[in-house]
Enzyme design. Sequence first.
Site, PDB file in Angstrom:
ATOM      1  N   GLY A 222       0.799  -1.235   0.000  1.00  9.71           N
ATOM      2  CA  GLY A 222       0.000   0.000   0.000  1.00  9.71           C
ATOM      3  C   GLY A 222       0.823   1.272   0.000  1.00  9.71           C
ATOM      4  O   GLY A 222       0.269   2.361   0.162  1.00  9.71           O
ATOM      5  N   ALA A 223       2.139   1.175  -0.130  1.00 10.80           N
ATOM      6  CA  ALA A 223       2.967   2.390  -0.048  1.00 10.80           C
ATOM      7  C   ALA A 223       4.239   2.233  -0.866  1.00 10.80           C
ATOM      8  O   ALA A 223       5.094   1.412  -0.538  1.00 10.80           O
ATOM      9  CB  ALA A 223       3.333   2.681   1.409  1.00 10.80           C
TER      10      ALA A 223
ATOM     11  N   THR B 141      13.830  -6.394  -4.559  1.00  3.95           N
ATOM     12  CA  THR B 141      14.810  -6.907  -5.519  1.00  3.95           C
ATOM     13  C   THR B 141      15.877  -7.677  -4.746  1.00  3.95           C
ATOM     14  O   THR B 141      16.351  -7.197  -3.716  1.00  3.95           O
ATOM     15  CB  THR B 141      15.444  -5.738  -6.303  1.00  3.95           C
TER      16      THR B 141
ATOM     17  N   GLY C 220      12.028  -2.370 -37.484  1.00  2.00           N
ATOM     18  CA  GLY C 220      10.785  -2.785 -38.143  1.00  2.00           C
ATOM     19  C   GLY C 220      10.185  -3.989 -37.421  1.00  2.00           C
ATOM     20  O   GLY C 220      10.273  -4.104 -36.197  1.00  2.00           O
TER      21      GLY C 220
ATOM     22  N   GLU D  37      13.289   3.244  -7.852  1.00  2.00           N
ATOM     23  CA  GLU D  37      13.965   4.353  -7.139  1.00  2.00           C
ATOM     24  C   GLU D  37      13.197   5.660  -7.284  1.00  2.00           C
ATOM     25  O   GLU D  37      13.785   6.746  -7.264  1.00  2.00           O
ATOM     26  CB  GLU D  37      15.406   4.560  -7.618  1.00  2.00           C
TER      27      GLU D  37
HETATM   28  C1  FAD Z   1      10.715  -4.579 -10.663  1.00  2.00           C
HETATM   29  C2  FAD Z   1      10.646  -3.691  -9.449  1.00  2.00           C
HETATM   30  C3  FAD Z   1      11.650  -3.766  -8.495  1.00  2.00           C
HETATM   31  C4  FAD Z   1      11.574  -2.967  -7.353  1.00  2.00           C
HETATM   32  N1  FAD Z   1      12.537  -3.107  -6.373  1.00  2.00           N
HETATM   33  C5  FAD Z   1      12.366  -2.471  -5.184  1.00  2.00           C
HETATM   34  C6  FAD Z   1      13.263  -2.718  -4.091  1.00  2.00           C
HETATM   35  O1  FAD Z   1      14.255  -3.460  -4.210  1.00  2.00           O
HETATM   36  N2  FAD Z   1      13.000  -2.136  -2.891  1.00  2.00           N
HETATM   37  C7  FAD Z   1      11.947  -1.313  -2.706  1.00  2.00           C
HETATM   38  O2  FAD Z   1      11.756  -0.819  -1.603  1.00  2.00           O
HETATM   39  N3  FAD Z   1      11.076  -1.038  -3.731  1.00  2.00           N
HETATM   40  C8  FAD Z   1      11.270  -1.596  -4.948  1.00  2.00           C
HETATM   41  N4  FAD Z   1      10.402  -1.351  -5.986  1.00  2.00           N
HETATM   42  C9  FAD Z   1       9.248  -0.484  -5.757  1.00  2.00           C
HETATM   43  C10 FAD Z   1       9.332   0.863  -6.455  1.00  2.00           C
HETATM   44  O3  FAD Z   1      10.259   1.676  -5.778  1.00  2.00           O
HETATM   45  C11 FAD Z   1       7.918   1.434  -6.476  1.00  2.00           C
HETATM   46  O4  FAD Z   1       7.157   0.657  -7.380  1.00  2.00           O
HETATM   47  C12 FAD Z   1       7.886   2.891  -6.898  1.00  2.00           C
HETATM   48  O5  FAD Z   1       8.469   3.694  -5.893  1.00  2.00           O
HETATM   49  C13 FAD Z   1       6.452   3.361  -7.150  1.00  2.00           C
HETATM   50  O6  FAD Z   1       5.611   3.030  -6.102  1.00  2.00           O
HETATM   51  P1  FAD Z   1       4.217   2.285  -6.392  1.00  2.00           P
HETATM   52  O7  FAD Z   1       4.479   1.156  -7.299  1.00  2.00           O
HETATM   53  O8  FAD Z   1       3.584   2.007  -5.093  1.00  2.00           O
HETATM   54  O9  FAD Z   1       3.368   3.338  -7.199  1.00  2.00           O
HETATM   55  P2  FAD Z   1       2.440   4.484  -6.565  1.00  2.00           P
HETATM   56  O10 FAD Z   1       3.176   5.209  -5.506  1.00  2.00           O
HETATM   57  O11 FAD Z   1       1.134   3.889  -6.200  1.00  2.00           O
HETATM   58  O12 FAD Z   1       2.245   5.443  -7.823  1.00  2.00           O
HETATM   59  C14 FAD Z   1       1.302   5.157  -8.847  1.00  2.00           C
HETATM   60  C15 FAD Z   1       1.345   6.327  -9.849  1.00  2.00           C
HETATM   61  O13 FAD Z   1       0.987   7.540  -9.176  1.00  2.00           O
HETATM   62  C16 FAD Z   1       2.010   8.505  -9.330  1.00  2.00           C
HETATM   63  N5  FAD Z   1       2.113   9.319  -8.126  1.00  2.00           N
HETATM   64  C17 FAD Z   1       2.221   8.904  -6.833  1.00  2.00           C
HETATM   65  N6  FAD Z   1       2.305   9.966  -6.019  1.00  2.00           N
HETATM   66  C18 FAD Z   1       2.250  11.074  -6.795  1.00  2.00           C
HETATM   67  C19 FAD Z   1       2.304  12.476  -6.536  1.00  2.00           C
HETATM   68  N7  FAD Z   1       2.464  12.949  -5.298  1.00  2.00           N
HETATM   69  N8  FAD Z   1       2.221  13.323  -7.602  1.00  2.00           N
HETATM   70  C20 FAD Z   1       2.098  12.850  -8.858  1.00  2.00           C
HETATM   71  N9  FAD Z   1       2.053  11.536  -9.168  1.00  2.00           N
HETATM   72  C21 FAD Z   1       2.119  10.662  -8.151  1.00  2.00           C
HETATM   73  C22 FAD Z   1       3.272   7.700  -9.586  1.00  2.00           C
HETATM   74  O14 FAD Z   1       4.264   8.459 -10.253  1.00  2.00           O
HETATM   75  C23 FAD Z   1       2.731   6.565 -10.434  1.00  2.00           C
HETATM   76  O15 FAD Z   1       2.611   7.015 -11.762  1.00  2.00           O
HETATM   77  C24 FAD Z   1      10.493  -2.070  -7.187  1.00  2.00           C
HETATM   78  C25 FAD Z   1       9.512  -1.978  -8.170  1.00  2.00           C
HETATM   79  C26 FAD Z   1       9.584  -2.770  -9.299  1.00  2.00           C
HETATM   80  C27 FAD Z   1       8.491  -2.660 -10.342  1.00  2.00           C
END
Ligand code: FAD
Length: 401
Positions: A138-139, A167, A355, A379
């Site tokens: 959720g975060a 990861t 292509g 990140e």
């Molecule tokens: C393959 C993979 C590996 C990863 N590895 C790690 C890891 O090793 N450790 C770790 O801790 N995390 C890891 N992550 C998590 C990654 O850091 C998060 O997915 C990323 O920070 C986005 O968070 P979320 O997916 O919850 O998206 P959300 O925070 O739910 O965001 C959804 C959308 O809303 C937008 N958004 C959110 N807040 C705002 C705002 N204030 N203003 C405008 N737009 C906003 C975002 O830009 C995005 O487009 C990984 C993710 C992936 C996909």
Amino acid sequence: MSSPPQAPPGGLVELTGEQQAIVETVRHFVDRDVVPVADELEHRDEFPEAIVEQMKEMGLFGLTVPEEYGGAGLDLMTYALVGVELSRAWMSLSGIMNTHFMAVHLLKKYGTEEQKRRWLPAMATGELRAALSMSEPGAGSDVQAIQCRASRDGDHYVVTGTKMWVTNGLRAGLVVLLCKTDPTAQPPHRGMTVLYVEKEPEARRFEGITIPPNIQKMGYHGVETTELVFADHRVPAANRLGEEGDGFRQIMDGIEVGRVNVSARAVGLATRAFEEAIRYAQQRYAFGKPIAQHQMIQEKLADMATKLEAARLMMLQAAKKKSAGARSDLEAGMAKYFCTEACHEIVTEALRVHGGYGYSTEYPIERLYRDAPFLLIGEGTSEIQKLVIARQLLERYRSES
Ligand SMILES: Cc1cc2nc3c(=O)[nH]c(=O)nc-3n(C[C@H](O)[C@H](O)[C@H](O)COP(=O)(O)OP(=O)(O)OC[C@H]3O[C@@H](n4cnc5c(N)ncnc54)[C@H](O)[C@@H]3O)c2cc1C
């Protein structure tokens, strides 16, 4: 594969002789041992065990570990240059290293002498590898909304909560865990703390930790991404980094290292996409001549190379600033934002140059095309980078007015 059009870092950032030698060594290694097998391993989503063993033997996991703890004592700039070379061959290799280097960085900067002596020597050899876990179901962007709870119980913390997107979550023996020690703190970041959690690498169950099956992804294969479920898992208080309440600030510092790494990955991936495109454009004929002789293809190549050069320079500048120990959220944020967006555009254009063949799994561009979007998210998303950049600019201009 022919050697990449290596950008002289221009007058902005000069590489040392040692850095150039390391880049040459890693480039030789990936051309010989990674490029020929990367597509196959990636399509099978197979962890590159043998390649990682070679990376260990080359001392890559200890690049930034100080010499007194068994590492090479090099700086973040060198690490970024290595990240470019690895990602040019296969981005997942850089992913195997990134969380490890963030853990090393935080330990060097905030760890006690006892913690450094306990973990850094094994981290230097790569025998002990680290993950970094802050995101939750959720975060993600909103780091302060995490729920994972660590309650003090004598000389231990008891950890409960679910972490997402970890990861290296399965193979890591050490997890840098961001959790809440005071859920009532206001603002919430004051109640956040980092614990170094030790676990058994490759075990799906270890004491109070469960690791469900790996998350299935569209790309970034070979390196696992997992959930980590903590249920009353006990962590010695001696594994806390700094003081309670320091965690958010520490993690944001570590993330700047991660953002430089992701920028470097983007440069490596885009370099490869450009190489594949310019080679293909000279081999593929349409309308009686190589497509490279058609002006609209030349325009694509020129745009790709120009964006790539700009990205490389931004990445090097951010790495240089962070290497010098300066606060670099503005530079790291700009580099992460620009390099990853440029990479995405370059890879997309490279696919178009191919292509229909670009859509086939027989050409590496298909893999690069699936890997690139992750860089826009990991990140911190591009949207979040823009918020970080704007916040810094507003602070800077207010103080100067
Ligand atoms: C393959 C993979 C590996 C990863 N590895 C790690 C890891 O090793 N450790 C770790 O801790 N995390 C890891 N992550 C998590 C990654 O850091 C998060 O997915 C990323 O920070 C986005 O968070 P979320 O997916 O919850 O998206 P959300 O925070 O739910 O965001 C959804 C959308 O809303 C937008 N958004 C959110 N807040 C705002 C705002 N204030 N203003 C405008 N737009 C906003 C975002 O830009 C995005 O487009 C990984 C993710 C992936 C996909």
